[in-house]
Write an enzyme that holds these catalytic residues in place. Structure first.
Site, short mmCIF file in Angstrom:
data_model
loop_
_atom_site.label_atom_id
_atom_site.label_comp_id
_atom_site.label_asym_id
_atom_site.label_seq_id
_atom_site.Cartn_x
_atom_site.Cartn_y
_atom_site.Cartn_z
N ARG A 42 39.38 10.21 -26.40
CA ARG A 42 38.76 9.82 -27.66
C ARG A 42 37.37 9.24 -27.40
NH1 ARG A 42 36.99 5.68 -26.18
NH2 ARG A 42 37.97 3.65 -25.97
N GLU A 48 32.88 -1.40 -31.86
CA GLU A 48 33.04 -1.75 -30.45
C GLU A 48 33.50 -3.20 -30.29
OE1 GLU A 48 33.35 0.27 -27.17
OE2 GLU A 48 32.15 1.11 -28.79
N ASP A 51 38.62 -4.01 -32.33
CA ASP A 51 40.00 -3.63 -32.66
C ASP A 51 40.98 -4.72 -32.26
OD1 ASP A 51 39.34 -2.94 -30.01
OD2 ASP A 51 40.97 -1.48 -29.89
N GLY A 143 34.86 5.85 -20.17
CA GLY A 143 35.06 5.18 -21.44
C GLY A 143 35.61 6.10 -22.52
N ASP A 190 43.08 3.58 -28.83
CA ASP A 190 43.12 4.80 -28.01
C ASP A 190 44.37 5.61 -28.27
OD1 ASP A 190 40.87 3.62 -27.01
OD2 ASP A 190 41.75 3.05 -25.09
#
Length: 407
Positions: A42, A48, A51, A143, A190
């Site tokens: 993903r 950023e 979450d 990442g 993710d």
């Protein structure tokens, strides 16, 4: 939206990568796979480091993924092999508890995290034997969640191999939690996008308060019934820009230094002595507001939507760089090059401190964009040039995790 991961029949003659994986499996084990499992990587378009603070983010599944070819047998072992010769093969007994070495994070331990998580979910005392060959084309350490995709793929393999059934949401939650076996724990972004993504789409996921019980920044505006814009104003009002010391924070919260260390700091932040509360809170609330604006633009699709989305991505990078301080000179250089090469918006993604940049580029400008970035960032540095083929790529929104059955 389909509740469970789909099972799709595919013709291997139309998919060179799957055919190559089948060939590798047959060379390794002497027989054909029973099924294949796929879990995508993903890229986080915006949102950023928020979450795990309880706010929504906007990730997108990419077309690069983890594939596994699998057979189920009575061998009493789980055999794991990788098409990449740099990664060692391993055999694990089904009659013993799966042990994962946090201090030695080999690729197969991430796979075993997914196996162990599903084993515990279903209460399986003895797993059936399985033979697996894994192939991944997500650049490692970029990442883009190659490790989480591997965990998700393993969870899907274990579910299918044990003839069990779970919803995409349940699988995402289990795979998010079982990454703690290897010592990592994020906010679940993710794993959610890896299972819930649909091809061609994105997934949207102090005053007068008793601070006891508040663990995430998102809980504060909900309790205060305050907007994110009001929270940003409050940050400027009550938090000073200068770093806070441990003593100052303890005094403000009315706690001891011991409580501060044991209740508020994680194991890897025990050594920190100064805390930029103003900057970090401003980034989190500002980034959360940008995510909502990004989604609103996508939903309403105004005439200038592409430029608006690009501006939000650029603002996100500036905030990550200046307020959260999770960028680095190389990422800042890359983002600047991408913008000059024709990107409408560009920002770091994958947490920062290295990793990668994601850029929004009009389709007709993609070839010239790739060439300009190649010439300005990769080719002048031999080390970067050697990684260019696997590091510089294009992706449209990809689909979520799935089981493939050969036609």
């Amino acid at each position: 939206m389909v509740t469970n991961p789909p099972k799709l029949k595919v013709a291997l003659v139309d998919d060179e990568r799957l055919q190559n994986l089948k060939n590798a499996f047959e060379r390794q084990y002497g027989g054909a796979p029973l099924f294949y499992a796929c879990a995508p990587g993903r890229v986080n378009l915006i949102g950023e480091h928020i979450d795990y603070c309880g706010f929504s983010v906007l990730p997108m599944a990419i077309e690069q993924n983890i594939l596994a070819a699998v057979s189920v047998n009575n061998s009493g072992t789980i055999q794991l092999a990788n098409v990449n010769p740099l990664y060692n093969h391993i055999t694990v007994s089904c009659s013993e508890e799966i042990v994962i070495d946090r201090a030695n994070p080999k690729w197969y331990y991430y796979f075993l995290c997914g196996v162990k998580g599903l084993q515990e979910k279903f209460g399986i005392t003895r797993l059936p034997g399985m033979s697996c060959v894994v192939d991944g084309n997500i650049p490692p350490s970029s990442g883009l969640s190659s490790s989480s995709a591997l965990v998700c793929c393993a969870g899907l393999v274990t579910m299918e191999g044990n003839q069990q059934s779970l919803s995409k949401v349940d699988l995402a939650e289990i795979c998010a939690k079982c990454e703690c076996y290897i010592g990592t724990e994020g906010g679940g972004m993710d794993q959610s996008i890896s299972f819930l993504a649909e091809k061609g789409t994105m997934l949207a996921k102090a005053k007068g308060l008793n601070q006891n019980g508040f663990l995430k920044l998102a809980e504060v505006p909900r309790e205060m019934n305050a907007s994110l814009e009001e929270m940003l104003a409050l940050v400027d009002e009550v938090l000073h820009p200068e770093p806070y010391s441990r003593e100052e924070i303890c005094k403000a919260l009315g706690i001891t230094s011991q409580q501060f260390s044991t209740e508020l700091l994680s194991a890897n932040t025990q050594h920190v002595t100064n805390f930029k509360l103003h900057q970090r809170a401003k980034h989190v609330y500002g980034e959360a507001a940008r995510v909502l604006r990004f989604k609103s633009v996508c939903d309403c699709a105004p005439t200038e939507s592409i430029q608006l989305l690009g501006d939000l991505m650029n603002q996100s990078h500036a905030s990550c760089r200046d307020l959260y301080e999770c960028s680095c000179p190389e990422l800042d250089q890359l983002v600047d090059i991408c913008l000059k090469a024709g990107a409408v918006g560009s920002r770091l993604t994958g947490a920062g401190w290295g990793g990668c940049a994601v850029s929004m580029v009009p389709c007709d400008k993609v070839p010239s964009f790739l060439q300009a970035v190649r010439e300005a960032y990769y080719l002048p540095d031999p080390r970067r040039a050697a990684m260019e083929k696997q590091s510089l790529f294009v992706s449209k929104p990809g689909g979520g995790a799935a089981i493939y059955l050969e036609k």
